[in-house]
Design an enzyme around this catalytic site. Structure first.
Site, PDB file in Angstrom:
ATOM      1  N   ASP A 172       0.849  -1.190   0.000  1.00  0.00           N
ATOM      2  CA  ASP A 172       0.000   0.000   0.000  1.00  0.00           C
ATOM      3  C   ASP A 172       0.889   1.247   0.000  1.00  0.00           C
ATOM      4  OD1 ASP A 172      -3.264   0.435   1.111  1.00  0.00           O
ATOM      5  OD2 ASP A 172      -1.898   2.152   0.927  1.00  0.00           O
ATOM      6  N   ALA A 182      -5.741  -1.836  -4.888  1.00  0.00           N
ATOM      7  CA  ALA A 182      -5.158  -0.483  -4.836  1.00  0.00           C
ATOM      8  C   ALA A 182      -5.755   0.392  -5.928  1.00  0.00           C
ATOM      9  CB  ALA A 182      -3.650  -0.561  -5.005  1.00  0.00           C
ATOM     10  N   GLU A 240      -7.164   4.815  -6.643  1.00  0.00           N
ATOM     11  CA  GLU A 240      -7.839   6.042  -6.243  1.00  0.00           C
ATOM     12  C   GLU A 240      -9.303   5.728  -6.483  1.00  0.00           C
ATOM     13  OE1 GLU A 240      -6.799   8.789  -4.878  1.00  0.00           O
ATOM     14  OE2 GLU A 240      -4.679   8.307  -4.904  1.00  0.00           O
ATOM     15  N   THR A 296     -15.355  -2.439 -10.654  1.00  0.00           N
ATOM     16  CA  THR A 296     -16.565  -1.779 -10.149  1.00  0.00           C
ATOM     17  C   THR A 296     -17.678  -1.795 -11.197  1.00  0.00           C
ATOM     18  OG1 THR A 296     -17.424   0.428  -9.655  1.00  0.00           O
ATOM     19  CG2 THR A 296     -15.355   0.371 -10.801  1.00  0.00           C
ATOM     20  N   ASP A 297     -18.916  -1.705 -10.716  1.00  0.00           N
ATOM     21  CA  ASP A 297     -20.051  -1.599 -11.656  1.00  0.00           C
ATOM     22  C   ASP A 297     -20.007  -0.283 -12.445  1.00  0.00           C
ATOM     23  OD1 ASP A 297     -20.736   0.118  -9.544  1.00  0.00           O
ATOM     24  OD2 ASP A 297     -22.758  -0.690  -9.272  1.00  0.00           O
ATOM     25  N   GLU A 298     -19.226   0.694 -11.937  1.00  0.00           N
ATOM     26  CA  GLU A 298     -19.244   2.015 -12.580  1.00  0.00           C
ATOM     27  C   GLU A 298     -18.649   1.981 -13.988  1.00  0.00           C
ATOM     28  OE1 GLU A 298     -18.386   5.307 -10.004  1.00  0.00           O
ATOM     29  OE2 GLU A 298     -18.921   4.165  -8.226  1.00  0.00           O
ATOM     30  N   TYR A 356     -12.763   8.557 -12.821  1.00  0.00           N
ATOM     31  CA  TYR A 356     -12.561   7.353 -12.003  1.00  0.00           C
ATOM     32  C   TYR A 356     -12.973   6.107 -12.770  1.00  0.00           C
ATOM     33  CZ  TYR A 356     -13.877   3.644  -8.722  1.00  0.00           C
ATOM     34  OH  TYR A 356     -14.035   2.418  -8.109  1.00  0.00           O
ATOM     35  N   LYS A 377     -10.792   2.853 -14.293  1.00  0.00           N
ATOM     36  CA  LYS A 377     -11.041   1.462 -13.893  1.00  0.00           C
ATOM     37  C   LYS A 377     -11.361   0.601 -15.131  1.00  0.00           C
ATOM     38  CE  LYS A 377     -11.325  -0.098 -10.225  1.00  0.00           C
ATOM     39  NZ  LYS A 377     -10.290  -0.744  -9.340  1.00  0.00           N
ATOM     40  N   ASN A 385     -21.867  -0.498  -5.058  1.00  0.00           N
ATOM     41  CA  ASN A 385     -21.422   0.392  -3.964  1.00  0.00           C
ATOM     42  C   ASN A 385     -21.337  -0.332  -2.623  1.00  0.00           C
ATOM     43  OD1 ASN A 385     -22.406   2.352  -6.039  1.00  0.00           O
ATOM     44  ND2 ASN A 385     -21.822   3.801  -4.443  1.00  0.00           N
ATOM     45  N   TYR A 392     -26.703  15.510  -3.533  1.00  0.00           N
ATOM     46  CA  TYR A 392     -26.472  16.053  -4.872  1.00  0.00           C
ATOM     47  C   TYR A 392     -27.743  16.021  -5.733  1.00  0.00           C
ATOM     48  CZ  TYR A 392     -21.484  15.059  -3.829  1.00  0.00           C
ATOM     49  OH  TYR A 392     -20.227  14.985  -3.275  1.00  0.00           O
ATOM     50  N   ASN A 447     -30.646   7.839  -3.154  1.00  0.00           N
ATOM     51  CA  ASN A 447     -29.793   8.444  -2.114  1.00  0.00           C
ATOM     52  C   ASN A 447     -30.619   9.040  -0.973  1.00  0.00           C
ATOM     53  OD1 ASN A 447     -27.527   7.751  -3.564  1.00  0.00           O
ATOM     54  ND2 ASN A 447     -27.394   9.717  -4.623  1.00  0.00           N
TER      55      ASN A 447
HETATM   56  P1  NAD Z   1     -10.039   3.104  -0.630  1.00  0.00           P
HETATM   57  O1  NAD Z   1      -9.862   4.423  -1.297  1.00  0.00           O
HETATM   58  O2  NAD Z   1     -10.677   3.029   0.709  1.00  0.00           O
HETATM   59  O3  NAD Z   1      -8.614   2.404  -0.484  1.00  0.00           O
HETATM   60  C1  NAD Z   1      -7.657   2.387  -1.510  1.00  0.00           C
HETATM   61  C2  NAD Z   1      -6.332   1.907  -0.922  1.00  0.00           C
HETATM   62  O4  NAD Z   1      -5.388   1.842  -2.017  1.00  0.00           O
HETATM   63  C3  NAD Z   1      -5.747   2.869   0.107  1.00  0.00           C
HETATM   64  O5  NAD Z   1      -5.231   2.141   1.202  1.00  0.00           O
HETATM   65  C4  NAD Z   1      -4.618   3.566  -0.653  1.00  0.00           C
HETATM   66  O6  NAD Z   1      -3.527   3.984   0.162  1.00  0.00           O
HETATM   67  C5  NAD Z   1      -4.180   2.468  -1.616  1.00  0.00           C
HETATM   68  N1  NAD Z   1      -3.523   3.028  -2.809  1.00  0.00           N
HETATM   69  C6  NAD Z   1      -3.940   4.087  -3.564  1.00  0.00           C
HETATM   70  N2  NAD Z   1      -3.050   4.306  -4.548  1.00  0.00           N
HETATM   71  C7  NAD Z   1      -2.079   3.364  -4.424  1.00  0.00           C
HETATM   72  C8  NAD Z   1      -0.910   3.066  -5.173  1.00  0.00           C
HETATM   73  N3  NAD Z   1      -0.549   3.796  -6.230  1.00  0.00           N
HETATM   74  N4  NAD Z   1      -0.140   2.020  -4.776  1.00  0.00           N
HETATM   75  C9  NAD Z   1      -0.483   1.276  -3.673  1.00  0.00           C
HETATM   76  N5  NAD Z   1      -1.571   1.525  -2.938  1.00  0.00           N
HETATM   77  C10 NAD Z   1      -2.370   2.545  -3.317  1.00  0.00           C
HETATM   78  O7  NAD Z   1     -10.798   2.218  -1.693  1.00  0.00           O
HETATM   79  P2  NAD Z   1     -11.871   1.054  -1.473  1.00  0.00           P
HETATM   80  O8  NAD Z   1     -13.210   1.652  -1.371  1.00  0.00           O
HETATM   81  O9  NAD Z   1     -11.387   0.129  -0.431  1.00  0.00           O
HETATM   82  O10 NAD Z   1     -11.797   0.338  -2.891  1.00  0.00           O
HETATM   83  C11 NAD Z   1     -10.888  -0.724  -3.122  1.00  0.00           C
HETATM   84  C12 NAD Z   1     -11.041  -1.233  -4.547  1.00  0.00           C
HETATM   85  O11 NAD Z   1     -12.365  -1.673  -4.753  1.00  0.00           O
HETATM   86  C13 NAD Z   1     -10.775  -0.166  -5.604  1.00  0.00           C
HETATM   87  O12 NAD Z   1     -10.070  -0.770  -6.657  1.00  0.00           O
HETATM   88  C14 NAD Z   1     -12.164   0.258  -6.054  1.00  0.00           C
HETATM   89  O13 NAD Z   1     -12.141   0.692  -7.392  1.00  0.00           O
HETATM   90  C15 NAD Z   1     -12.928  -1.040  -5.893  1.00  0.00           C
HETATM   91  N6  NAD Z   1     -14.382  -0.897  -5.641  1.00  0.00           N
HETATM   92  C16 NAD Z   1     -14.813  -0.072  -4.632  1.00  0.00           C
HETATM   93  C17 NAD Z   1     -16.173   0.017  -4.382  1.00  0.00           C
HETATM   94  C18 NAD Z   1     -16.694   0.883  -3.267  1.00  0.00           C
HETATM   95  O14 NAD Z   1     -17.911   1.064  -3.154  1.00  0.00           O
HETATM   96  N7  NAD Z   1     -15.854   1.444  -2.402  1.00  0.00           N
HETATM   97  C19 NAD Z   1     -17.082  -0.703  -5.157  1.00  0.00           C
HETATM   98  C20 NAD Z   1     -16.596  -1.543  -6.165  1.00  0.00           C
HETATM   99  C21 NAD Z   1     -15.239  -1.633  -6.385  1.00  0.00           C
HETATM  100  P1  TYD Z   2     -20.356   7.893  -3.412  1.00  0.00           P
HETATM  101  O1  TYD Z   2     -20.410   7.319  -2.036  1.00  0.00           O
HETATM  102  O2  TYD Z   2     -19.369   8.985  -3.703  1.00  0.00           O
HETATM  103  O3  TYD Z   2     -20.192   6.671  -4.432  1.00  0.00           O
HETATM  104  P2  TYD Z   2     -20.291   6.656  -6.060  1.00  0.00           P
HETATM  105  O4  TYD Z   2     -20.262   8.024  -6.580  1.00  0.00           O
HETATM  106  O5  TYD Z   2     -19.054   5.890  -6.408  1.00  0.00           O
HETATM  107  O6  TYD Z   2     -21.556   5.927  -6.369  1.00  0.00           O
HETATM  108  O7  TYD Z   2     -21.796   8.476  -3.767  1.00  0.00           O
HETATM  109  C1  TYD Z   2     -22.945   7.663  -3.715  1.00  0.00           C
HETATM  110  C2  TYD Z   2     -24.111   8.480  -4.217  1.00  0.00           C
HETATM  111  O8  TYD Z   2     -24.350   9.551  -3.300  1.00  0.00           O
HETATM  112  C3  TYD Z   2     -23.848   9.149  -5.552  1.00  0.00           C
HETATM  113  O9  TYD Z   2     -25.067   9.188  -6.291  1.00  0.00           O
HETATM  114  C4  TYD Z   2     -23.436  10.567  -5.186  1.00  0.00           C
HETATM  115  C5  TYD Z   2     -24.230  10.835  -3.932  1.00  0.00           C
HETATM  116  N1  TYD Z   2     -23.599  11.730  -2.942  1.00  0.00           N
HETATM  117  C6  TYD Z   2     -24.329  12.805  -2.410  1.00  0.00           C
HETATM  118  O10 TYD Z   2     -25.501  13.033  -2.756  1.00  0.00           O
HETATM  119  N2  TYD Z   2     -23.726  13.592  -1.481  1.00  0.00           N
HETATM  120  C7  TYD Z   2     -22.440  13.400  -1.068  1.00  0.00           C
HETATM  121  O11 TYD Z   2     -21.922  14.204  -0.231  1.00  0.00           O
HETATM  122  C8  TYD Z   2     -21.710  12.299  -1.607  1.00  0.00           C
HETATM  123  C9  TYD Z   2     -20.297  12.023  -1.194  1.00  0.00           C
HETATM  124  C10 TYD Z   2     -22.331  11.481  -2.543  1.00  0.00           C
END
Ligand code: NAD
Ligand code: TYD
Length: 335
Positions: free
Chosen positions: A34, A81, A83, A124-126, A149, A153, A178, A206, A248
Site C-alpha cells: 500500500d 489499490a 484512487e 466496479t459496476d461504474e 474514475y 477502472k 457500492n 447532490y 440516495n
Molecule cells: P479506498 O480508497 O478506501 O482504499 C484504496 C487503498 O489503495 C488505500 O489504502 C490507498 O492507500 C491504496 N492506494 C492508492 N493508490 C495506491 C498506489 N498507487 N499504490 C499502492 N496503494 C495505493 O478504496 P476502497 O473503497 O477500499 O476500494 C478498493 C477497490 O475496490 C478499488 O479498486 C475500487 O475501485 C474497488 N471498488 C470499490 C467500491 C466501493 O464502493 N468502495 C465498489 C466496487 C469496487
Molecule cells: P459515493 O459514495 O461517492 O459513491 P459513487 O459516486 O461511487 O456511487 O456516492 C454515492 C451516491 O451519493 C452518488 O449518487 C453521489 C451521492 N452523494 C451525495 O448526494 N452527497 C455526497 O456528499 C456524496 C459524497 C455522494
C-alpha cells in the site's frame, strides 16, 4: 501455505478482506502493498497479526514492486489499490490514471514475469456507465464509463483482459456495486451522512437526491471475492451486487431515522458533473455458478455500520482533524 499479494490493503475493502483472510487462520500468508495515501489507515490491520507482511510501496513504482516480488513467492495477486472517489477524480484526474491504469499495468507485468497462479482485479459496476429507470448491468454489458474514475477502472479492466488473451495469464475480474460498512473513509456517502448526522451538520445531497445505487455490505463483497478466488475461471468476469437498490434520499432518511437525527439536516446541493443516474447489478452468474448471495440486507447492514461508527469515534475523529478538512471545504463550501 499459499501467499496472497494484496494491494491497497490499508484501505476500506482491502483491509476488510485481509482481516477476513487472517481471521479464518487458513494456510495463507498475506503480503500487503500500500502506498498509504490519504485513504489508507495503518490501524486498519491490527498490530502483531501472524502470517502478514507490509510494504509501503506504490503499485506504479516498478523498482519498489519488483523488490516485493523478488522477496516473496507470490501465488495469487488481488488488486484493490486504486484512487477510488469519483468527486476527487473530477478535481484531479491525473492521479487516477497513474494509479489505476499505470499501476495496474505495472502489477500485471510483474505478475506475468513471476508466473502468479491467479490475478484478481477488483473492479466496479461504474465501468458500465449509467442506467435509466429499468434494466441491470450484466457481465456482457458494454463498458461505457462516464467519470475519470470509472474510465480509469475500465482501462485497467481492458489491460487485464489483454494479458489473458495475449499471454494466457490466469486473470479474473470482479465488478461490485457500492460498498458500505466498517472502516470506510468518510468522503463516501454513507459514512459522511452518519458522521454529519452525529455532529448535527448539514448532509449534502447532490441534485434531486434520487440517483440510485445498489448497496452491498462490505462483508458480502469480501465473501464474493473469496468465492471467485476459489472457484472462478481464468479469463472470466463476475458481477457482485447487494440486491439493495435505493435512492440516495432513502439511504439518508434511513440513517437519520436510526440515529434519531433531524431530517432538516438534509441539504440539496449542486449536482455532481456527469452524475451517473442509476446502477443495478445482475449477479446471476456468480449466484448460479458459485452459490453467492448477499447475506446482509440494508437494515442489518446499516445497523451494523452505524454501530461501528458510534463505537469507533477515535478512528474517524483522527481523519476529520487532518487533510480531510481542507478537502471537505473545497468540495462543499460553495456548493
Ligand atoms: P479506498 O480508497 O478506501 O482504499 C484504496 C487503498 O489503495 C488505500 O489504502 C490507498 O492507500 C491504496 N492506494 C492508492 N493508490 C495506491 C498506489 N498507487 N499504490 C499502492 N496503494 C495505493 O478504496 P476502497 O473503497 O477500499 O476500494 C478498493 C477497490 O475496490 C478499488 O479498486 C475500487 O475501485 C474497488 N471498488 C470499490 C467500491 C466501493 O464502493 N468502495 C465498489 C466496487 C469496487
Ligand atoms: P459515493 O459514495 O461517492 O459513491 P459513487 O459516486 O461511487 O456511487 O456516492 C454515492 C451516491 O451519493 C452518488 O449518487 C453521489 C451521492 N452523494 C451525495 O448526494 N452527497 C455526497 O456528499 C456524496 C459524497 C455522494
Amino acid at each position: 501455505m499459499k501467499t496472497y499479494l494484496v494491494t491497497g490493503g490499508l484501505g476500506f475493502i482491502g483491509s476488510n478482506f485481509i482481516r477476513h483472510i487472517l481471521d479464518k487462520r487458513e494456510e495463507i500468508t498475506v503480503i500487503n502493498v500500500d502506498k498509504i495515501t490519504y485513504a489508507a489507515n495503518p490501524g486498519n490491520i491490527p498490530n502483531g497479526v501472524k502470517n502478514y507482511r507490509f510494504y509501503k510501496t506504490d503499485i506504479a513504482d516498478n523498482v519498489g514492486l519488483s523488490k516485493v516480488f523478488d522477496e516473496n513467492d507470490v501465488d495469487y495477486v488481488i488488486n484493490f489499490a486504486a484512487e477510488s472517489h469519483v468527486d476527487r477524480s473530477i478535481m484531479t484526474p491525473g492521479i487516477f490514471i497513474k494509479t489505476n491504469v499505470d499501476g495496474t499495468a505495472n502489477l500485471l507485468e510483474l505478475s506475468l514475469k513471476h508466473n502468479v497462479k491467479r490475478f484478481l482485479q477488483i473492479s466496479t459496476d461504474e465501468v458500465y456507465g449509467s442506467l435509466g429507470s429499468t434494466g441491470k448491468f450484466s457481465e456482457t454489458t458494454p463498458l461505457a464509463p462516464r467519470s475519470p474514475y470509472s474510465a480509469s477502472k475500465a482501462a485497467a479492466d481492458m489491460l487485464v483482459m489483454s494479458f489473458f488473451h495475449t499471454y494466457d495469464m490466469p486473470v479474473l475480474i470482479s465488478r461490485c456495486s457500492n460498498n458500505y460498512g466498517p472502516y470506510q473513509f468518510p468522503e463516501k456517502l454513507i459514512p459522511l451522512a452518519i458522521i454529519n448526522a452525529l455532529h448535527e451538520k448539514d448532509i449534502p445531497l447532490y441534485g434531486d437526491g434520487r440517483n440510485v445505487r445498489d448497496w452491498i455490505y462490505v462483508a458480502d463483497h469480501v465473501a464474493g471475492i473469496s468465492l471467485i478466488l476459489e472457484k472462478g475461471k481464468p479469463g472470466e468476469t463476475y458481477n457482485i451486487g447487494g440486491d439493495s437498490e435505493l435512492e440516495n434520499i432513502d439511504i439518508i432518511n434511513h440513517i437519520l431515522d436510526r440515529l434519531n437525527g433531524s431530517h432538516s439536516l438534509i441539504k440539496y446541493v449542486k449536482d455532481r458533473p456527469g452524475h451517473d443516474r442509476r446502477y443495478a447489478m445482475d449477479f446471476s452468474k456468480i449466484a448460479s455458478k458459485m452459490g453467492f448471495s448477499p447475506k446482509y440486507g440494508i437494515d442489518k447492514g446499516i445497523e451494523y455500520t452505524v454501530n461501528w461508527y458510534l463505537k469507533n469515534e477515535n478512528w474517524w475523529k483522527e481523519i476529520l482533524s487532518g487533510d480531510y478538512r481542507e478537502y471537505y471545504k473545497k468540495m462543499y463550501e460553495y456548493r
